[in-house]
Design an enzyme around this catalytic site. Structure first.
Site, PDB file in Angstrom:
ATOM      1  N   ARG A 241       0.850  -1.083   0.023  1.00 30.97           N
ATOM      2  CA  ARG A 241       0.133   0.121   0.058  1.00 30.97           C
ATOM      3  C   ARG A 241       0.753   1.145   0.187  1.00 30.97           C
ATOM      4  O   ARG A 241       2.025   1.236   0.649  1.00 30.97           O
ATOM      5  CB  ARG A 241      -0.893   0.131   1.056  1.00 30.97           C
ATOM      6  N   GLU A 270      -2.577   7.770  -4.573  1.00 27.39           N
ATOM      7  CA  GLU A 270      -3.169   7.129  -6.030  1.00 27.39           C
ATOM      8  C   GLU A 270      -4.648   7.119  -6.102  1.00 27.39           C
ATOM      9  O   GLU A 270      -4.968   7.073  -7.071  1.00 27.39           O
ATOM     10  CB  GLU A 270      -2.769   5.346  -5.954  1.00 27.39           C
TER      11      GLU A 270
HETATM   12  P1  NAI Z   1      -1.246 -11.250   4.644  1.00 27.28           P
HETATM   13  O1  NAI Z   1      -2.289 -11.080   5.607  1.00 27.28           O
HETATM   14  O2  NAI Z   1      -1.540 -12.791   4.147  1.00 27.28           O
HETATM   15  O3  NAI Z   1       0.075 -11.130   5.167  1.00 27.28           O
HETATM   16  C1  NAI Z   1       0.448  -9.957   5.621  1.00 27.28           C
HETATM   17  C2  NAI Z   1       1.682 -10.038   6.536  1.00 27.28           C
HETATM   18  O4  NAI Z   1       2.102  -8.936   7.015  1.00 27.28           O
HETATM   19  C3  NAI Z   1       1.363 -10.881   7.717  1.00 27.28           C
HETATM   20  O5  NAI Z   1       2.123 -12.213   7.806  1.00 27.28           O
HETATM   21  C4  NAI Z   1       1.451  -9.938   8.828  1.00 27.28           C
HETATM   22  O6  NAI Z   1       1.781 -10.712  10.096  1.00 27.28           O
HETATM   23  C5  NAI Z   1       2.311  -9.143   8.481  1.00 27.28           C
HETATM   24  N1  NAI Z   1       2.591  -7.801   9.037  1.00 27.28           N
HETATM   25  C6  NAI Z   1       1.560  -7.080   9.481  1.00 27.28           C
HETATM   26  N2  NAI Z   1       2.166  -5.870  10.331  1.00 27.28           N
HETATM   27  C7  NAI Z   1       3.577  -6.002  10.197  1.00 27.28           C
HETATM   28  C8  NAI Z   1       4.452  -5.245  10.249  1.00 27.28           C
HETATM   29  N3  NAI Z   1       4.296  -4.178  11.242  1.00 27.28           N
HETATM   30  N4  NAI Z   1       5.660  -5.379   9.520  1.00 27.28           N
HETATM   31  C9  NAI Z   1       5.938  -6.424   9.104  1.00 27.28           C
HETATM   32  N5  NAI Z   1       4.963  -7.368   8.616  1.00 27.28           N
HETATM   33  C10 NAI Z   1       3.736  -7.140   9.073  1.00 27.28           C
HETATM   34  O7  NAI Z   1      -1.642 -10.432   3.341  1.00 27.28           O
HETATM   35  P2  NAI Z   1      -1.089 -10.544   1.952  1.00 27.28           P
HETATM   36  O8  NAI Z   1      -2.371 -11.381   1.111  1.00 27.28           O
HETATM   37  O9  NAI Z   1       0.192 -11.138   1.749  1.00 27.28           O
HETATM   38  O10 NAI Z   1      -1.132  -9.100   1.298  1.00 27.28           O
HETATM   39  C11 NAI Z   1      -0.439  -8.295   1.824  1.00 27.28           C
HETATM   40  C12 NAI Z   1      -0.788  -6.830   1.346  1.00 27.28           C
HETATM   41  O11 NAI Z   1      -0.606  -6.705   0.122  1.00 27.28           O
HETATM   42  C13 NAI Z   1      -2.053  -6.299   1.532  1.00 27.28           C
HETATM   43  O12 NAI Z   1      -2.405  -6.317   2.954  1.00 27.28           O
HETATM   44  C14 NAI Z   1      -2.539  -5.376   0.643  1.00 27.28           C
HETATM   45  O13 NAI Z   1      -2.107  -4.057   1.436  1.00 27.28           O
HETATM   46  C15 NAI Z   1      -1.325  -5.609  -0.574  1.00 27.28           C
HETATM   47  N6  NAI Z   1      -2.128  -6.124  -1.614  1.00 27.28           N
HETATM   48  C16 NAI Z   1      -1.552  -5.469  -2.929  1.00 27.28           C
HETATM   49  C17 NAI Z   1      -2.180  -5.708  -4.076  1.00 27.28           C
HETATM   50  C18 NAI Z   1      -1.690  -5.147  -5.364  1.00 27.28           C
HETATM   51  O14 NAI Z   1      -2.482  -5.479  -6.426  1.00 27.28           O
HETATM   52  N7  NAI Z   1      -0.673  -4.425  -5.378  1.00 27.28           N
HETATM   53  C19 NAI Z   1      -3.200  -7.041  -4.339  1.00 27.28           C
HETATM   54  C20 NAI Z   1      -3.372  -7.556  -2.973  1.00 27.28           C
HETATM   55  C21 NAI Z   1      -2.639  -6.983  -1.784  1.00 27.28           C
END
Ligand code: NAI
Length: 338
Positions: A241, A270
């Site tokens: 994000r 964005e």
């Molecule tokens: P997920 O929920 O499976 O993984 C997120 C990870 O980040 C978790 O392991 C969590 O413990 C960790 N996390 C939380 N706070 C943190 C911190 N302070 N420092 C380090 N790690 C931390 O989510 P997923 O599916 O892997 O997606 C991650 C992010 O990617 C989403 O939240 C979304 O913002 C973004 N995203 C972007 C897309 C795009 O089109 N560019 C599409 C889908 C998701």
């Protein structure tokens, strides 16, 4: 409603959204009427949802207290997000006005992880510049030199679904993968990923990729102070994000050379730009315009999710959230306030 169908108003709807959602609804024989609005959901456009039972929103739609209150007054009881991230929803306001929120927790972690790799490889080997040069009859190689990704250290912040896939891919490249996450992922540990405190991760990574959600803890995680802790010339890639990065600080890092390359699929502001054709307009955002001037910056307009596989999964889960809500009163994947 007269045909006993529930009305689902889909905001920020592009033709591809309609194609995949219509197909998923037909396959599931869902008793829904999908109404598509191409504009973003905002306080101004919210009245379009009068008469809807469900509102289906995307990443740059506004789901603030005033919008949710208004939707609630119209009788909307569910906001079905077509995204995994839900940082743009005022969850307290939704709960206060009796609106449930659903999301698509996993659709294709491969889509986003592979896009992060595309940004890395393009920035490294400058294929975007080479493409234009060769078409122009310029076969000189000056300025196109990269480095072997094999043997480099890749730092991943956030090893959830997407971070894990990225760790696998980069391990396949022969990289050393280090990571930071408050909740280490056993699959990553099994892969040989080393979890490090942030400062050590910054000091170790040649390539740094952000795969964490936007939360108060990750807001402007990349700032002047943390950039100073990174390896000089680091490649920074953000497909998570926009607001995880302080854009002004990153521009200072690029100008000093501390950041050697920057790949962005997301940008803090964005919502004013992405997903629209603004090619005949003046970009009023000076920070974004400055980013576009660097030869070592590559920006894509939030397309990490944009694969056929991911859009199919997003549509199917969204329809499943809605049909579950209609039959049981609760969506399949409710968003729980952190
Ligand atoms: P997920 O929920 O499976 O993984 C997120 C990870 O980040 C978790 O392991 C969590 O413990 C960790 N996390 C939380 N706070 C943190 C911190 N302070 N420092 C380090 N790690 C931390 O989510 P997923 O599916 O892997 O997606 C991650 C992010 O990617 C989403 O939240 C979304 O913002 C973004 N995203 C972007 C897309 C795009 O089109 N560019 C599409 C889908 C998701």
């Amino acid at each position: 409603m007269s045909d006993a169908r529930f009305r689902v108003d889909v905001f920020s709807a592009k033709p591809y959204d309609a194609r995949f959602l219509d197909a998923a609804a037909a396959r599931a024989e869902a008793p829904v009427s999908l109404v598509y609005h191409d504009m973003r959901l905002t306080e101004r456009t919210m009245p379009l949802a009068r008469g809807a039972d469900v509102v289906c929103a995307f990443v740059n739609d506004t789901l603030s207290a005033p919008v949710l209150d208004g939707l609630s007054d119209f009788g909307v009881r569910l906001v079905a997000l077509r995204s995994a991230g839900f940082n743009h929803v005022d969850l307290k306001a939704a709960a206060a006005c009796g609106i449930q929120v659903a999301r698509v927790p996993a659709y294709s972690p491969h889509a986003v992880a592979e896009h992060a790799v595309a940004l890395m490889l393009t920035l490294n080997r400058k294929t975007h510049r080479a493409y234009n040069r060769v078409r122009d009859g310029n076969f000189a190689l000056d300025g196109l030199m990269g480095f072997d990704v094999h043997g480099r250290t890749v730092g991943i912040i956030g090893t959830g679904l997407i971070g894990e896939v990225l760790a696998r891919i980069m391990t396949g490249f022969g990289c050393r993968v280090v990571a930071h996450d408050p909740v280490p992922n056993p699959a990553c540990l099994a892969l040989g990923v080393t979890y490090l405190p942030l400062a050590e991760l910054f000091a170790a990574a040649d390539i740094l990729s952000l795969q964490c959600p936007l939360t108060p803890a990750t807001f402007h995680l990349i700032n002047d102070e943390t950039i100073a802790q990174m390896r000089p010339g680091v490649m920074l890639v953000n497909t998570s994000r926009g607001a995880v990065i302080d854009t002004a600080a990153v521009i200072r890092g690029l100008k000093s050379g501390q950041i050697g390359a920057l790949g962005l699929d997301v940008y803090e502001e964005e919502s004013q730009l992405f997903f629209e054709d603004l090619s005949d307009r003046i970009i009023p955002d000076d920070l974004f315009a400055r980013l576009l001037t660097f030869p070592n910056v590559l920006i894509t307009g939030h397309q990490g999710f944009f694969t056929e596989d991911a859009l199919t999964a997003i549509a199917e889960t969204t329809i499943a959230n809605v049909t579950s809500f209609l039959s049981t009163g609760a969506p399949l994947h409710p968003v729980k306030a952190p």
